[in-house]
Each structure stands twice: as structure tokens, then as C-alpha cells.
Design an enzyme around this catalytic site. Structure first.
Site, short mmCIF file in Angstrom:
data_model
loop_
_atom_site.label_atom_id
_atom_site.label_comp_id
_atom_site.label_asym_id
_atom_site.label_seq_id
_atom_site.Cartn_x
_atom_site.Cartn_y
_atom_site.Cartn_z
N CYS A 1 0.80 -1.23 0.00
CA CYS A 1 0.00 0.00 0.00
C CYS A 1 0.83 1.28 0.00
CB CYS A 1 -0.95 -0.01 1.18
SG CYS A 1 -1.96 -1.50 1.27
N HIS B 1 -3.31 6.79 2.16
CA HIS B 1 -3.78 5.50 1.67
C HIS B 1 -5.18 5.26 2.22
CE1 HIS B 1 -4.33 1.34 0.91
NE2 HIS B 1 -4.05 0.95 2.15
N ASN C 1 -10.14 -0.63 -0.30
CA ASN C 1 -8.69 -0.57 -0.21
C ASN C 1 -8.10 -1.10 -1.52
OD1 ASN C 1 -5.95 -1.06 0.28
ND2 ASN C 1 -6.27 -1.79 2.36
#
Length: 317
Positions: A114, A240, A270
Site C-alpha cells: 500500500c 492510503h 482498499n
């Protein structure tokens, strides 16, 4: 050393939308359970004809077109992903071929989960400073829906697919700072010994939450210190998009203005390395980013890794 400024963005989302209600018919969950714990309401998932590379190519093509540059002006191409369809050719090499980027320029992938988009920009910055050139193409792309266990409600509700791309320019006298870090841990784990698709994503949710709420404020503060800026100097903070509660915790810890922190996990879930560039592209599309604005981008995730960066937007739409 010269810094980087953001010139143009591109984005690509796959063709299938999966809502929380859809997942509630698949596993023991509900829209309320997912939304209250994560802020996620839906996510995009690849169809059979789509993967991380096809999305990356579409996003990169849009970013290049909006930049007004010729393919020959791109000095390097770096793609961040943990879900490339093949180990080789890399996603970046597939983009190079599809867009007709020069063959005498570097193109490669990085995997920092990420945090990958921040790592990729840092790599591109180093390449421009050492090998020469003015413009870099950096992409974050993922097809995580193919790497989750559809029966595991702790992970299948979290992840989505997509790609975002950015054209960055090396320039004198622009505010720029970067920080990167890693802490070897299997709190998030993907894949078995042979290939990434031999075992699905697993996650120690509590450990990851503790890591994120500790790391994100510290990462942002480091970026501010290195750029000699304060939070008040920033127009936007783009984190993020893992979990709304993580971002809210950071805002509270920093006593920050919530309106500066962009959120879109309700629509995308996500998307790992694609998360930050998708958010940047949405902000451009919605006229939230304006030339001359300063923004911090903060990533954190599997590895465990983290990264932060301060950029200015000098956009072309």
C-alpha cells in the site's frame, strides 16, 4: 537536488461494482458491519478480461494524453503493484509497449504494497536525477479481488481493484520531501512459496490498525519537518485509503482540520498501491486540486512499509 511536481493524472476502474449488500449474500456480514468498521460501501472488481496491467495501461494513457507530452519525452516508467498478472513482463514494461515509450528508458515494477506509489515516485525521482530526463510516468495498479478468499469476511470486504497514473516533472525550486521506511512483519501476508495466487491475503487486523495509527502521523510529521512546512501550509493530505477510522484517528492525533484529508474508500475500498493515485485523479476530476497547491501523500501497508511525500500540483487537465 531538484524536486518533483505533479502535472497530470489518469485513472481506470474495472467494470464490475460489488456493494456491501452483494457481499452480505456471499459471507456472514452486512452493510452496517462493514461501513461502521471501515467506511467502505462498495468496491470495483475486475471482470475476466481485466487485470492490473490492462487498468495500468488505460490510466497511463489518459495521464500521458492530459499532460500534453509526447511518449518520447517520458524518461522512466515505474509501476507499483503487488498483483501483476505475470512476474515478467512487468506491468511497467507492458505499459511501455502499449504507449510506445522509448526503449532506451527504464521501466520496472516495485512492490511495497500500500506504500508502493510513494516508493515508485521516490524511485522515479532518483532516476531522473541520476540518468537525466525531465518527466516520469508513475502508476499504482491492483487486482486484489483475485487475491482474497471470498469466504473470509475479514478480508474480502476490504479490497478493490483499480489503477491511477501520474506524470511528474523534475523542476527547480519546488517544495519536495520524501520519507520511506519498513518493518519486516507478516501482519499482512499474500501468497505462498510458488506464486502470489497460491494463498490469499491474510491480515492481523488489530496489529495493522495499531501500526497504521502509529505510523501515519509520524510519517506526515517527518515530511513536514523535511520540507520546513507546517500542517497549515498544506492544501491537502492524501492518505492510503484503507479505513476511515485510521484517517480519523490521525486527524484527532494531529488536531488537524478534517476537510484537508481526502477520503474515497466508501466508493473504492482498499486498492493498495492504486489507492493514492486514484484519489489524486478523482481530486483533479472534481476540481479539488488547483495549480500551485501543496499536498502530502502518506502510504502505509504490507511489508510492513510506509512512505510520505510532499508535492506541488501544477496540473494540466
Amino acid at each position: 537536488m531538484k524536486g518533483l511536481q505533479l502535472l497530470a493524472t489518469g485513472g481506470a476502474l474495472p467494470g464490475r461494482v460489488v456493494t456491501n449488500e452483494d457481499l452480505s449474500r456471499q459471507v456472514d456480514t452486512s452493510d452496517e458491519w462493514i461501513t461502521t468498521r471501515t467506511g467502505i460501501r462498495q468496491r470495483y472488481c475486475c471482470t475476466e478480461s481485466e487485470d492490473a496491467a490492462t487498468l495500468a495501461i488505460a490510466a497511463a494513457r489518459q495521464a500521458l494524453a492530459r499532460s500534453g507530452l509526447a511518449a518520447s519525452e517520458i524518461a522512466c516508467c515505474v509501476a507499483a503493484t503487488l498483483s501483476a498478472p505475470t512476474a515478467t513482463p512487468s506491468v511497467a514494461c507492458r505499459v511501455q509497449a502499449a504507449l510506445g515509450l522509448p526503449e532506451n528508458r527504464p521501466a520496472f515494477d516495485v512492490n511495497a504494497a500500500c506504500s508502493g506509489f510513494i516508493y515508485a515516485i521516490a524511485a522515479a525521482h532518483g532516476l531522473l536525477n541520476t540518468l537525466g530526463g525531465r518527466y516520469a510516468l508513475v502508476i499504482g495498479c491492483e487486482a486484489l479481488s483475485r487475491m482474497v478468499d471470498p469466504a473470509d469476511r475479514t478480508t474480502c470486504v476490504l479490497f478493490g481493484d483499480g489503477a491511477g497514473a501520474a506524470i511528474l516533472e523534475l523542476a527547480e525550486d519546488v517544495p519536495f520531501a520524501v520519507t520511506l521506511g519498513a518493518r519486516g512483519s507478516e501482519a499482512i501476508r499474500v501468497g505462498g512459496p510458488a506464486a502470489c495466487d497460491t494463498a490469499p491475503i491474510t491480515m492481523d487486523g488489530k496489529a495493522v490498525f495499531r501500526f497504521a495509527v502509529e505510523t501515519m502521523p509520524r510519517c506526515l510529521q517527518t515530511v513536514l519537518e523535511r520540507s520546513q512546512k507546517t500542517l497549515a501550509d498544506l492544501d491537502w493530505v492524501v492518505c492510503h485509503q484503507a479505513n476511515s477510522r485510521i484517517i480519523d484517528h490521525c486527524i484527532k492525533h494531529l488536531h488537524a482540520e478534517p476537510s484537508k484529508f481526502y477520503k474515497n474508500m466508501d466508493r473504492h475500498g482498499n486498492t493498495s498501491a492504486a489507492s493514492i493515485p486514484i484519489a489524486l485523479h478523482e481530486m483533479v476530476e472534481n476540481d479539488l486540486l488547483h495549480p500551485g497547491q501543496t499536498l502530502a501523500c502518506i502510504g502505509f501497508g504490507g511489508g510492513l512499509t510506509w512512505g510520505g511525500m510532499l508535492l506541488t500540483y501544477e496540473g494540466r487537465k
